[in-house]
Design an enzyme around this catalytic site. Structure first.
Site, PDB file in Angstrom:
ATOM      1  N   PRO A   1       0.828  -1.210   0.000  1.00  0.00           N
ATOM      2  CA  PRO A   1       0.000   0.000   0.000  1.00  0.00           C
ATOM      3  C   PRO A   1       0.862   1.259   0.000  1.00  0.00           C
ATOM      4  O   PRO A   1       2.054   1.207   0.325  1.00  0.00           O
ATOM      5  CB  PRO A   1      -0.807  -0.119   1.304  1.00  0.00           C
TER       6      PRO A   1
ATOM      7  N   GLY B   1       2.706   4.543   1.209  1.00  0.00           N
ATOM      8  CA  GLY B   1       3.201   5.037   2.490  1.00  0.00           C
ATOM      9  C   GLY B   1       3.807   4.009   3.411  1.00  0.00           C
ATOM     10  O   GLY B   1       4.067   4.301   4.582  1.00  0.00           O
ATOM     11  N   THR B   2       4.065   2.799   2.909  1.00  0.00           N
ATOM     12  CA  THR B   2       4.600   1.748   3.786  1.00  0.00           C
ATOM     13  C   THR B   2       6.123   1.709   3.810  1.00  0.00           C
ATOM     14  O   THR B   2       6.699   0.902   4.541  1.00  0.00           O
ATOM     15  CB  THR B   2       4.061   0.375   3.364  1.00  0.00           C
ATOM     16  N   GLY B   3       6.796   2.521   3.002  1.00  0.00           N
ATOM     17  CA  GLY B   3       8.252   2.599   3.069  1.00  0.00           C
ATOM     18  C   GLY B   3       8.987   1.860   1.976  1.00  0.00           C
ATOM     19  O   GLY B   3      10.133   1.447   2.167  1.00  0.00           O
ATOM     20  N   LYS B   4       8.371   1.699   0.814  1.00  0.00           N
ATOM     21  CA  LYS B   4       9.029   0.968  -0.286  1.00  0.00           C
ATOM     22  C   LYS B   4      10.250   1.733  -0.787  1.00  0.00           C
ATOM     23  O   LYS B   4      11.320   1.148  -0.983  1.00  0.00           O
ATOM     24  CB  LYS B   4       8.021   0.746  -1.426  1.00  0.00           C
ATOM     25  N   THR B   5      10.107   3.032  -1.002  1.00  0.00           N
ATOM     26  CA  THR B   5      11.238   3.845  -1.469  1.00  0.00           C
ATOM     27  C   THR B   5      12.338   3.899  -0.415  1.00  0.00           C
ATOM     28  O   THR B   5      13.533   3.800  -0.736  1.00  0.00           O
ATOM     29  CB  THR B   5      10.759   5.265  -1.810  1.00  0.00           C
TER      30      THR B   5
ATOM     31  N   HIS C   1     -28.297  11.111  17.974  1.00  0.00           N
ATOM     32  CA  HIS C   1     -27.806  10.193  16.931  1.00  0.00           C
ATOM     33  C   HIS C   1     -26.500   9.531  17.377  1.00  0.00           C
ATOM     34  O   HIS C   1     -26.361   8.298  17.324  1.00  0.00           O
ATOM     35  CB  HIS C   1     -27.601  10.982  15.632  1.00  0.00           C
ATOM     36  N   GLU C   2     -25.537  10.338  17.810  1.00  0.00           N
ATOM     37  CA  GLU C   2     -24.243   9.794  18.225  1.00  0.00           C
ATOM     38  C   GLU C   2     -24.360   8.990  19.517  1.00  0.00           C
ATOM     39  O   GLU C   2     -23.624   8.010  19.708  1.00  0.00           O
ATOM     40  CB  GLU C   2     -23.218  10.926  18.387  1.00  0.00           C
TER      41      GLU C   2
ATOM     42  N   ASP D   1     -24.706   5.749   7.152  1.00  0.00           N
ATOM     43  CA  ASP D   1     -24.800   4.561   8.011  1.00  0.00           C
ATOM     44  C   ASP D   1     -25.570   3.445   7.313  1.00  0.00           C
ATOM     45  O   ASP D   1     -25.159   2.274   7.345  1.00  0.00           O
ATOM     46  CB  ASP D   1     -25.500   4.919   9.322  1.00  0.00           C
TER      47      ASP D   1
END
Length: 671
Positions: free
Chosen positions: A225, A227-231, A447-448, A525
């Site tokens: 995915p 942003g996981t640090g591949k670069t 509601h919340e 919802d």
């Protein structure tokens, strides 16, 4: 036997290469053609414009030179203008002036001037285009086009690696020095690091493997995915091996000129071989490596396809003794061409996935080294509450917390700053300027409260972290925040999915019971609840509607839900709709009944929200417990044991921290 078609193709390719390799010659030919066109249109117009300045002329005729001489002899000509290549005569014809113009006249006509004198016709010489005028008319178009050429070259030089005249050249080495990133800088992807460590060993000691006859993978594909640090992992490989790192984005190969991508690939690999041992890193390789069978391209001449073919050819050209490794990264591996993934190319795929709890904790420690944390900060709590976030998200949370602390003029980052940063990451920024009226605020509060109550009473639901009626994000007027504080979960059971449906229906049911009228606030919802039930029928085989049949197939993607294909009859679709509708009605009835049984708890929760706008999860649980005790009801809190356990652990940590601070204070006094 040779194929004549191949010979023709080779000739055509050679012709194309001739112009690509000799851009200055192509420019010269182009300039000559433009000059000829310019002269044919402009030169004649300039000559005519120089002479045609007589006023009162009714008509202009292009005639032969002999016609003008005849008119002169007849005495019909009033005046004459002469140039070395043109004669203009003004003739009186029935009371109106007519201009006769003859071009390409004889250069030496010695009879013309005596004839004009004899007939007493006034004449004058007109200076034509001299040498400098001719030179300017020839050079002007060249200068104009050359100026445009230089302008475009400067504009495109940054992206083209040498501009138009060097369009096929790859950009120079991105990291002219070897990266200083190390494996210790990359956390949360331990399995991926183990997979690429042997590459480092090969780059450091290639002769060890060559002597054994071992074949190291030519290419390694890092998938995962965003942003996981591949670069970062690719840089760490180069940093650990202390080798040059050639980095380029997949989209950087494609430009406006046909053939540039393939030429740039050749040049990039040539540079890497010169600097061997080295690493080539192609980020977002799916930009050029998409499957050629997917359609949507314009045949074999497509620029992307040419670039891909050249990349495949270059990777085939590596020998086993060439210490050059190609690393590539993508978050769309399902779109890549099969030829790119075959053995001998990117035959090894390394998954760089989102980190687990231990990985998140390690990442948070790395990114918090350079910031000032308060002694009460517990990164373990942050790691537990950020399940599902990638390394880049965690780095952003640390930075966001530092910014929040700075705005409040704090000297250190506190736990509250980190929790606020997490909240921003999940539900968006607080909309302090969005004012809602009292009626809507009351609707949102109930509601919340309905969501919060069902979260605490439903077995399998995630317990409440915070409830707020402060608008956040793009459109939310309020929210119930659920942050996991337990172990990692990778699967969901049927009762947990049904618990999610109950929680989602809790908001609408609360409006129905306490307000007496429903609003549009429950739209999202209902959409999510319907999607959960539909997946239970069509994907997970959790109902009797289709049994174990899978009715919907989705293409896996790290960027979210991929393309979904459905393959079922109208009768099955009708049965699915009927099941979803009946189940929603059944669960809605159960949720309404539960809320009515806890009427006072919901009422107290909503009043608390209207007073403070935000209540913590522990306040929600306190209100429910007090109501149950007041009514003599058995406790239905689904997370009661977990809450007690977590509270005991928190008290233990707090006591240990106090003891540590006390001991440190005593040591300072003794010193």
């Amino acid at each position: 036997m040779a194929n004549p078609n191949n010979n023709n193709d080779n000739k055509q390719n050679n012709n194309n290469n001739f112009f690509n390799d000799n851009p200055l010659l192509a420019f010269a030919i182009f300039s000559i053609v433009i000059i000829l066109i310019f002269k044919s249109f402009v030169g004649e117009g300039e000559s005519l414009g120089t002479m045609m300045n007589t006023q009162g002329v009714a008509q202009t005729k292009q005639v032969k030179y002999s016609e003008i001489k005849k008119r002169i002899e007849e005495g019909a000509v009033k005046s004459v203008k002469l140039t070395p290549s043109m004669v203009e005569a003004i003739i009186e014809d029935n009371g109106r002036k007519v201009r006769y113009v003859a071009q390409n006249v004889p250069t030496y006509d010695r009879d013309l001037i005596p004839l004009l004198d004899k007939k007493k016709i006034s004449y004058e010489g007109v200076v034509g285009n001299g040498f400098f005028s001719e030179l300017i008319s020839m050079m002007l178009p060249i200068l104009i086009f050359f100026a445009i050429w230089i302008f475009l070259a400067k504009k495109m030089s940054k992206g083209m690696g040498g501009g138009i005249l060097g369009a096929g050249k790859a950009d120079k080495l991105i990291n002219s020095e070897k990266p200083d990133t190390r494996f210790d800088d990359v956390q949360g992807v331990e399995e991926a690091k183990d997979e690429v460590k042997e590459i480092v060993d090969f780059l450091k000691f290639p002769e060890r493997y060559i002597e054994l006859g071992a074949k190291i993978p030519k290419g390694v594909l890092l998938v995962g995915p965003p942003g996981t640090g591949k670069t970062l992992l690719a840089k760490a490989v180069a940093g650990e091996a202390s080798v040059p790192f050639f980095s380029v984005s997949g989209s950087g190969f494609i430009e406006m000129f046909v053939g540039v991508g393939a030429s740039r690939v050749r040049d990039l690999f040539a540079q890497a071989k010169k600097e061997a041992p080295s690493i080539i890193f192609i980020d977002e390789i799916d930009a050029i490596g998409k499957s050629r069978a997917s359609g949507g391209q314009m045949g074999g001449n497509d620029e992307r396809e040419q670039t891909l073919n050249q990349l495949l050819a270059e990777m085939d050209g590596f020998g086993t003794d060439t210490p050059v490794i190609v690393l590539a990264a993508t978050n769309r591996p399902e779109t890549l061409d099969a030829a790119l993934l075959r053995a001998g190319r990117f035959d090894r795929q390394v998954l760089v996935d989102k980190p687990d709890f231990e990985g998140r904790l390690a990442i948070l420690k790395v990114h918090s080294k350079d910031v000032k944390l308060a002694p009460n900060v517990d990164l373990e709590i942050v790691a537990k509450q950020t399940a599902g976030l990638a390394g880049a998200d965690l780095a952003n949370i640390i930075n966001e917390a530092a910014l929040l602390a700075g705005r409040q003029n704090k000297k250190q980052i506190e736990q509250s700053d980190l929790l606020e940063a997490i909240e921003r990451s999940f539900v968006g920024l607080e909309k302090k300027n969005r004012k809602i009226n009292e009626t809507e605020k009351k609707i949102v509060a109930y509601h919340e409260s309905g969501h919060a109550l069902m979260s605490e009473l439903s077995e399998g639901a995630t317990r409440v972290t915070k409830v707020s009626i402060i608008p956040r994000g793009l459109g939310a007027l309020g929210y119930t925040l659920h942050l996991p504080e337990d172990e990692e979960r990778f699967l969901k059971q049927k009762h947990e999915l049904m618990a999610e449906v109950d929680v989602l229906l809790g908001g609408r049911a609360a409006e129905d019971v306490f307000i007496g009228e429903i609003s549009t606030g429950a739209g999202n919802d209902l959409d999510r609840a319907t999607a959960i039930l539909k997946d239970m029928v069509s994907v997970y085989g959790m109902t009797d509607v289709a049994g174990l049949m899978v009715l919907s197939r989705s293409q896996n993607s790290f960027l979210g839900a991929g393309a979904v294909s459905t393959d079922y009859s109208d009768k099955t679709a009708e049965a699915m709709d009927s099941y979803i509708k009946s189940t929603l009605n059944e669960r809605y009835g159960y949720v309404k009944e539960t809320l009515q049984n806890y009427y006072g708890a919901i009422d107290n929760m909503a009043k608390e929200l209207l007073g403070t706008e935000v209540i913590e999860g522990k306040t929600v649980r306190r209100i429910i417990e007090e109501y149950e005790q007041e009514k003599g009801m058995p406790s239905r809190l689904a997370h009661k044991d977990k809450v007690a356990k977590n509270k005991a652990e928190a008290d233990k940590k707090e006591e240990a921290l106090k003891k540590e601070i006390s001991e440190e204070s005593d040591n300072n006094k003794e010193a």
